[in-house]
Design a protein around this motif. Structure first.
Motif, PDB file in Angstrom:
ATOM      1  N   GLY A  11     -96.451  30.959  30.963  1.00  0.00           N
ATOM      2  CA  GLY A  11     -96.041  30.138  29.828  1.00  0.00           C
ATOM      3  C   GLY A  11     -95.740  28.716  30.251  1.00  0.00           C
ATOM      4  O   GLY A  11     -96.173  28.258  31.313  1.00  0.00           O
ATOM      5  N   TYR A  12     -94.982  27.991  29.403  1.00  0.00           N
ATOM      6  CA  TYR A  12     -94.678  26.590  29.695  1.00  0.00           C
ATOM      7  C   TYR A  12     -93.965  26.444  31.036  1.00  0.00           C
ATOM      8  O   TYR A  12     -94.362  25.653  31.896  1.00  0.00           O
ATOM      9  N   VAL A  51    -100.344  30.195  28.760  1.00  0.00           N
ATOM     10  CA  VAL A  51     -99.633  29.702  27.577  1.00  0.00           C
ATOM     11  C   VAL A  51    -100.151  30.385  26.304  1.00  0.00           C
ATOM     12  O   VAL A  51    -100.688  29.728  25.405  1.00  0.00           O
ATOM     13  N   TRP A  54    -100.616  28.919  22.475  1.00  0.00           N
ATOM     14  CA  TRP A  54    -100.810  27.474  22.437  1.00  0.00           C
ATOM     15  C   TRP A  54    -102.238  27.169  22.035  1.00  0.00           C
ATOM     16  O   TRP A  54    -103.088  28.065  21.966  1.00  0.00           O
ATOM     17  N   GLY A 105     -90.355  34.661  30.854  1.00  0.00           N
ATOM     18  CA  GLY A 105     -89.673  34.683  29.562  1.00  0.00           C
ATOM     19  C   GLY A 105     -88.200  35.025  29.713  1.00  0.00           C
ATOM     20  O   GLY A 105     -87.759  35.479  30.767  1.00  0.00           O
ATOM     21  N   ASP A 144     -81.775  29.305  22.687  1.00  0.00           N
ATOM     22  CA  ASP A 144     -82.504  30.534  23.001  1.00  0.00           C
ATOM     23  C   ASP A 144     -81.918  31.748  22.301  1.00  0.00           C
ATOM     24  O   ASP A 144     -82.576  32.794  22.230  1.00  0.00           O
ATOM     25  N   LYS A 153     -94.207  33.311  13.439  1.00  0.00           N
ATOM     26  CA  LYS A 153     -93.887  33.326  14.859  1.00  0.00           C
ATOM     27  C   LYS A 153     -92.500  32.737  15.100  1.00  0.00           C
ATOM     28  O   LYS A 153     -92.076  31.814  14.397  1.00  0.00           O
ATOM     29  N   PRO A 156     -90.467  28.397  19.424  1.00  0.00           N
ATOM     30  CA  PRO A 156     -90.406  28.504  20.891  1.00  0.00           C
ATOM     31  C   PRO A 156     -89.022  28.163  21.434  1.00  0.00           C
ATOM     32  O   PRO A 156     -88.351  27.246  20.950  1.00  0.00           O
ATOM     33  N   THR A 158     -87.514  26.360  23.633  1.00  0.00           N
ATOM     34  CA  THR A 158     -87.646  25.222  24.533  1.00  0.00           C
ATOM     35  C   THR A 158     -86.368  24.391  24.513  1.00  0.00           C
ATOM     36  O   THR A 158     -85.577  24.449  23.571  1.00  0.00           O
TER      37      THR A 158
END
Length: 232
Positions: A11-12, A51, A54, A105, A144, A153, A156, A158
């Motif tokens: 992921g990111y 990712v 994305w 994650g 989070d 969804k 995210p 972030t």
């Protein structure tokens, strides 16, 4: 074995970490008298692409950059076993490693569910349009720990969303104190820039896909702004 570095997660966070490690490994190898060709940097991702979720073209560009930097990328490789010196992905033999970094994650603390909050994906708390815990109007949830659905969804998890949610919650508490009506939470979608080490980056700005020099310049600008906010 000791010179095999594993980044778990595509992921990111995993991509940014792999990119930065790949960028600094030549200098670190020289500093410690190591042959760069003896060092293995491997990234493991359970899904078929980096990712997941994305924009496909950006995920593909990120993968090309990382491979060019020497990162060995294993897709469709869910991690099934980790020991002190070996790991194993699905349908494969154990592989030795020296350093493993988890970037697969995050889950919200179990304390949230144990406290009686209704939780969903990744243990995050279901929230209403004001980021208040469902059924607990006096409890705000941000970052989070908050499960805000962006369409079908989750938003995210972030740092940029968490920071803005913190500011939003502070404003709502002030409104409550002043007996003013609350303002509905709306996530700010400025974009996302994923640093891949050095001047390499990919991302979006206001919905426009960026890569190459444009993404690198935007990355440098964001870094300069952030450092300015913490007084460095």
């Amino acid at each position: 074995r000791l010179l095999t570095i594993i980044v778990v997660g595509g992921g990111y966070t995993g991509c940014q970490l792999a990119g930065e490690l790949a960028h600094w490994l030549p200098e670190l190898a020289d500093q410690f008298g190591l042959d760069i060709f003896d060092i293995t940097l491997r990234q493991i991702e359970a899904e078929s692409t980096l990712v997941p979720g994305w924009q496909p073209q950006l995920a593909e560009k990120a993968e090309r950059v990382l491979r060019r930097k020497g990162v060995q990328i294993l897709l469709n490789s869910p991690l099934e076993e980790v020991g002190p010196q070996h790991y194993r992905v699905a349908d494969a033999n154990p592989v030795p490693y020296g350093v493993m970094v988890w970037a697969g994650g995050v889950r919200a603390p179990e304390l949230l569910a144990e406290s009686g909050f209704a939780t969903g994906a990744q243990g995050r708390v279901n929230v209403d349009e004001y980021l208040r815990a469902a059924g607990f109007p006096s409890a705000y949830i941000a970052g989070d720990c908050a499960l805000w659905m962006d369409g079908d969804k989750p938003l995210p998890a972030t740092a940029s969303h968490a920071l803005r949610q913190g500011e939003y919650v502070a404003r709502q508490i002030q409104r409550e104190i002043q007996a003013q009506p609350l303002g509905r939470y709306e996530p700010t979608r400025l974009g996302l820039v994923m640093s891949l080490g050095g001047n390499d980056a990919v991302g979006t700005a206001l919905g426009v896909p960026l890569s190459g020099a444009a993404a690198g310049l935007l990355k440098e600008g964001i870094e300069s702004w952030y450092l300015g906010t913490i007084g460095v």
